[in-house]
Design a protein around this motif. Structure first.
Motif, PDB file in Angstrom:
ATOM      1  N   ASP A 113      63.970  39.604  74.389  1.00  0.00           N
ATOM      2  CA  ASP A 113      64.361  38.437  75.176  1.00  0.00           C
ATOM      3  C   ASP A 113      65.812  38.586  75.627  1.00  0.00           C
ATOM      4  O   ASP A 113      66.716  38.723  74.794  1.00  0.00           O
ATOM      5  CB  ASP A 113      64.221  37.161  74.343  1.00  0.00           C
ATOM      6  CG  ASP A 113      62.796  36.947  73.857  1.00  0.00           C
ATOM      7  OD1 ASP A 113      61.874  37.106  74.670  1.00  0.00           O
ATOM      8  OD2 ASP A 113      62.624  36.642  72.661  1.00  0.00           O
TER       9      ASP A 113
ATOM     10  N   MET B 149      59.478  39.127  62.138  1.00  0.00           N
ATOM     11  CA  MET B 149      59.869  39.186  63.545  1.00  0.00           C
ATOM     12  C   MET B 149      61.353  39.520  63.703  1.00  0.00           C
ATOM     13  O   MET B 149      61.773  40.047  64.726  1.00  0.00           O
ATOM     14  CB  MET B 149      59.568  37.859  64.232  1.00  0.00           C
ATOM     15  CG  MET B 149      58.091  37.592  64.485  1.00  0.00           C
ATOM     16  SD  MET B 149      57.283  38.821  65.525  1.00  0.00           S
ATOM     17  CE  MET B 149      58.264  38.739  67.014  1.00  0.00           C
ATOM     18  N   ASP B 150      62.161  39.181  62.702  1.00  0.00           N
ATOM     19  CA  ASP B 150      63.586  39.512  62.705  1.00  0.00           C
ATOM     20  C   ASP B 150      64.290  38.930  63.935  1.00  0.00           C
ATOM     21  O   ASP B 150      64.965  39.624  64.689  1.00  0.00           O
ATOM     22  CB  ASP B 150      63.777  41.033  62.654  1.00  0.00           C
ATOM     23  CG  ASP B 150      65.216  41.433  62.341  1.00  0.00           C
ATOM     24  OD1 ASP B 150      65.925  40.622  61.710  1.00  0.00           O
ATOM     25  OD2 ASP B 150      65.632  42.545  62.730  1.00  0.00           O
ATOM     26  N   PHE B 151      64.151  37.626  64.105  1.00  0.00           N
ATOM     27  CA  PHE B 151      64.764  36.948  65.249  1.00  0.00           C
ATOM     28  C   PHE B 151      66.284  37.097  65.218  1.00  0.00           C
ATOM     29  O   PHE B 151      66.915  37.003  64.165  1.00  0.00           O
ATOM     30  CB  PHE B 151      64.426  35.461  65.240  1.00  0.00           C
ATOM     31  CG  PHE B 151      62.977  35.158  65.474  1.00  0.00           C
ATOM     32  CD1 PHE B 151      62.423  35.309  66.729  1.00  0.00           C
ATOM     33  CD2 PHE B 151      62.158  34.726  64.443  1.00  0.00           C
ATOM     34  CE1 PHE B 151      61.084  35.030  66.962  1.00  0.00           C
ATOM     35  CE2 PHE B 151      60.827  34.434  64.654  1.00  0.00           C
ATOM     36  CZ  PHE B 151      60.282  34.591  65.923  1.00  0.00           C
TER      37      PHE B 151
ATOM     38  N   TYR C 153      64.182  30.499  70.152  1.00  0.00           N
ATOM     39  CA  TYR C 153      64.356  31.763  69.436  1.00  0.00           C
ATOM     40  C   TYR C 153      64.708  32.879  70.412  1.00  0.00           C
ATOM     41  O   TYR C 153      64.562  32.743  71.633  1.00  0.00           O
ATOM     42  CB  TYR C 153      63.067  32.131  68.690  1.00  0.00           C
ATOM     43  CG  TYR C 153      61.892  32.411  69.599  1.00  0.00           C
ATOM     44  CD1 TYR C 153      61.660  33.694  70.109  1.00  0.00           C
ATOM     45  CD2 TYR C 153      61.029  31.384  69.990  1.00  0.00           C
ATOM     46  CE1 TYR C 153      60.600  33.939  70.967  1.00  0.00           C
ATOM     47  CE2 TYR C 153      59.965  31.629  70.843  1.00  0.00           C
ATOM     48  CZ  TYR C 153      59.760  32.920  71.332  1.00  0.00           C
ATOM     49  OH  TYR C 153      58.717  33.168  72.180  1.00  0.00           O
ATOM     50  N   GLN C 154      65.140  33.985  69.859  1.00  0.00           N
ATOM     51  CA  GLN C 154      65.417  35.169  70.659  1.00  0.00           C
ATOM     52  C   GLN C 154      65.040  36.401  69.855  1.00  0.00           C
ATOM     53  O   GLN C 154      65.524  36.599  68.736  1.00  0.00           O
ATOM     54  CB  GLN C 154      66.884  35.241  71.084  1.00  0.00           C
ATOM     55  CG  GLN C 154      67.197  36.387  72.042  1.00  0.00           C
ATOM     56  CD  GLN C 154      68.600  36.276  72.634  1.00  0.00           C
ATOM     57  OE1 GLN C 154      69.441  35.525  72.133  1.00  0.00           O
ATOM     58  NE2 GLN C 154      68.855  37.004  73.704  1.00  0.00           N
ATOM     59  N   ILE C 155      64.151  37.225  70.421  1.00  0.00           N
ATOM     60  CA  ILE C 155      63.765  38.476  69.790  1.00  0.00           C
ATOM     61  C   ILE C 155      64.710  39.556  70.292  1.00  0.00           C
ATOM     62  O   ILE C 155      64.772  39.812  71.498  1.00  0.00           O
ATOM     63  CB  ILE C 155      62.307  38.848  70.120  1.00  0.00           C
ATOM     64  CG1 ILE C 155      61.362  37.723  69.697  1.00  0.00           C
ATOM     65  CG2 ILE C 155      61.917  40.163  69.435  1.00  0.00           C
ATOM     66  CD1 ILE C 155      59.926  37.928  70.142  1.00  0.00           C
TER      67      ILE C 155
ATOM     68  N   PRO D 107      67.713  33.304  74.875  1.00  0.00           N
ATOM     69  CA  PRO D 107      66.838  32.529  73.989  1.00  0.00           C
ATOM     70  C   PRO D 107      65.750  31.818  74.786  1.00  0.00           C
ATOM     71  O   PRO D 107      65.978  31.334  75.895  1.00  0.00           O
ATOM     72  CB  PRO D 107      67.803  31.531  73.335  1.00  0.00           C
ATOM     73  CG  PRO D 107      69.125  32.213  73.362  1.00  0.00           C
ATOM     74  CD  PRO D 107      69.139  32.977  74.655  1.00  0.00           C
TER      75      PRO D 107
ATOM     76  N   GLU E 296      68.018  34.923  66.936  1.00  0.00           N
ATOM     77  CA  GLU E 296      68.387  33.503  66.944  1.00  0.00           C
ATOM     78  C   GLU E 296      67.127  32.696  66.687  1.00  0.00           C
ATOM     79  O   GLU E 296      66.048  33.040  67.173  1.00  0.00           O
ATOM     80  CB  GLU E 296      68.998  33.120  68.289  1.00  0.00           C
ATOM     81  CG  GLU E 296      69.369  31.647  68.420  1.00  0.00           C
ATOM     82  CD  GLU E 296      69.991  31.309  69.766  1.00  0.00           C
ATOM     83  OE1 GLU E 296      69.685  30.220  70.293  1.00  0.00           O
ATOM     84  OE2 GLU E 296      70.776  32.129  70.275  1.00  0.00           O
ATOM     85  N   LEU E 297      67.252  31.634  65.923  1.00  0.00           N
ATOM     86  CA  LEU E 297      66.120  30.760  65.652  1.00  0.00           C
ATOM     87  C   LEU E 297      66.621  29.360  65.346  1.00  0.00           C
ATOM     88  O   LEU E 297      67.536  29.180  64.533  1.00  0.00           O
ATOM     89  CB  LEU E 297      65.292  31.278  64.467  1.00  0.00           C
ATOM     90  CG  LEU E 297      64.125  30.384  64.015  1.00  0.00           C
ATOM     91  CD1 LEU E 297      63.080  30.277  65.122  1.00  0.00           C
ATOM     92  CD2 LEU E 297      63.495  30.926  62.739  1.00  0.00           C
TER      93      LEU E 297
ATOM     94  N   LEU F 201      57.702  35.045  60.359  1.00  0.00           N
ATOM     95  CA  LEU F 201      58.981  34.788  61.018  1.00  0.00           C
ATOM     96  C   LEU F 201      60.055  35.748  60.530  1.00  0.00           C
ATOM     97  O   LEU F 201      60.870  36.238  61.325  1.00  0.00           O
ATOM     98  CB  LEU F 201      59.410  33.338  60.772  1.00  0.00           C
ATOM     99  CG  LEU F 201      58.525  32.246  61.386  1.00  0.00           C
ATOM    100  CD1 LEU F 201      59.011  30.871  60.950  1.00  0.00           C
ATOM    101  CD2 LEU F 201      58.494  32.354  62.903  1.00  0.00           C
TER     102      LEU F 201
END
Length: 453
Positions: A163, A122-124, A157-159, A166, A126-127, A119
């Motif tokens: 994305d 992935m450097d989200f 989440y948002q990549i 989210p 937003e999570l 996780l």
């Protein structure tokens, strides 16, 4: 994918905050009820809600039951755990991420350490995690004890650069009460009851490595660096082909998952899709059943068949990226149009490399060999199980339409059908309006089609 709507009945405003304060006090007091106690208390202590001021002599309102108070306390405790986990990922704080795990479950702890590392990698942008509805499984209660609490959890989440908005996926968590606190004791008890691909995201399946390029994100096994970088290059070339050969202006990025797993997200290469080199699955800003029956599609991720990872090239990826570039339009377009358009783009790439003769040769093969095996355009039902060359026939149909009305108009047709073609009558109406053909008359035209060389 099916999902059950989350509980949206929580009160708002001052009443909600009062409820939170009461629940926090109960958590601190260590109030815990077993399954049996919950049932007994619910029968003997019904909740009475009064909407008017009692007159003198009227009996006082019954206090909220112990079970209702315990449920509220549990919800706040679990919400707090979920919030801590999201905060831990954002801060890169592994001890905080593991703080609420059941110390007796060593296997879970080891798996959660890998999950945390993934996780973070992935450097989200937003999570967050939120509780949906409680589930019940007697086998889980037998395994974990009478305080077992199973809940479907929504991971939102948002990549970044992948994305647009989210997106949401599902998890199933099992909590138990021990020593006056709630602990996460299992994360897969509910997997069989969740939607397709739930708890099968790239970061759920062993230690990963992320390779990045402009508008490209690739996930491979940890240490599979060379392959990851090669796929980044191929995806960048495929993205360029989609930009050149598909008229829709699309500013999105590509997420490619290339793991040694036959079951990733909703791609199952171990069964019906075993011959597919890749699959593009939808992401949802709102899951099916959450707000609407169909959900809200946000985009798509590409999953590579593990047996095909050494043969990934820009031609394969240009096909899949076309699906990604059209994923957010609605998804009601017929499969012959979706797959035919993706094949059209990839064969334009082949034509750029090999010249028109190669394309003309395949076109003739489709006319001579594939068309006679069918009596109509390929239907959605059984499309991917059809032994005939449905991809070739779909490509031929799109190629014919491009010659008839132009590529820009085919893209407009695609968008209209994707948004509004939710039944056969609507599909034929849209197709007739934009092309002068129905699916039946389009098939008749293909049956007598003789391309000019």
């Amino acid at each position: 994918m099916s999902a059950t709507p989350p509980n949206s009945g929580a009160p708002t405003g001052p009443r909600r905050w009062l409820g939170l304060l009461a629940a926090v006090a109960l958590v601190c007091g260590g109030i815990v009820y077993t399954v049996e106690q919950r049932t007994q208390d619910a029968r003997s202590h019904p909740v009475v809600v009064r909407t008017s001021t009692p007159t003198p002599g009227t009996p006082k309102a019954t206090k909220p039951s112990k079970i209702a108070a315990a449920v509220a306390a549990r919800r706040i405790a679990v919400d707090t755990i979920l919030l801590r986990r999201a905060q831990a990922v954002a801060a890169g704080n592994e001890p905080l991420f593991l703080a609420d795990l059941d110390p007796a479950n060593k296997k879970l702890i080891a798996a959660q350490k890998i999950l945390f590392a993934n996780l973070v990698e992935m450097d989200f942008g937003e999570l967050g995690y939120s509780q949906a509805e409680e589930r019940f499984d007697p086998a889980a209660v037998r395994a974990h004890g009478s305080t077992t609490y199973l809940v479907r959890v929504l991971m939102r989440y948002q990549i970044p650069k992948v994305d647009f908005t989210p997106v949401t996926t599902e998890l199933g968590y099992t909590f138990i009460a021990r020593g006056g606190r709630w602990l996460l004791t299992d994360d897969d008890d509910l997997d069989a009851d969740l939607g397709p691909g739930a708890h099968r995201e790239a970061w759920d399946l062993g230690r990963i490595e992320v390779q990045r390029g402009p508008r490209v994100l690739v996930v491979v096994e940890k240490g599979d660096t060379k392959r990851g970088r090669a796929i980044v290059r191929a995806a960048a070339e495929g993205l360029g082909e989609v930009t050149r050969y598909w008229p829709r202006k699309w500013a999105g990025s590509v997420f490619v998952i290339a793991l040694d797993e036959t079951d990733v997200r909703d791609a199952r290469f171990a069964d019906e899709d075993i011959e597919s080199a890749a699959s593009t699955g939808s992401t949802f800003s709102s899951l099916p059943g959450q707000d609407t029956a169909d959900g809200t599609v946000a985009g798509g991720y590409i999953v590579i068949n593990p047996n095909e990872r050494d043969r990934v090239d820009e031609i394969l990826l240009s096909h899949e990226i076309t699906h990604v570039a059209t994923a957010d339009l609605g998804g009601y377009e017929p499969l012959w149009l979706a797959e035919g358009s993706a094949e059209y783009v990839s064969w334009r790439g082949i034509e750029a490399i090999s010249g028109p003769a190669e394309v003309g040769k395949w076109e003739q093969e489709v006319i001579d060999e594939a068309l006679p095996q069918l009596s109509a355009l390929p239907t959605d039902a059984g499309f991917y199980q059809n032994s005939a060359d449905v991809y070739g026939v779909s490509w031929l149909a799109v190629r014919y339409l491009v010659q008839r009305i132009g590529l820009g108009n085919v893209e407009d047709l695609y968008e209209d059908l994707a948004r509004n073609g939710n039944d056969q009558a609507a599909r034929d109406r849209i197709l007739l309006t934009r092309t002068g053909l129905t699916e039946a008359t389009l098939w008749s035209a293909l049956a007598t089609y003789r391309p000019q060389r």
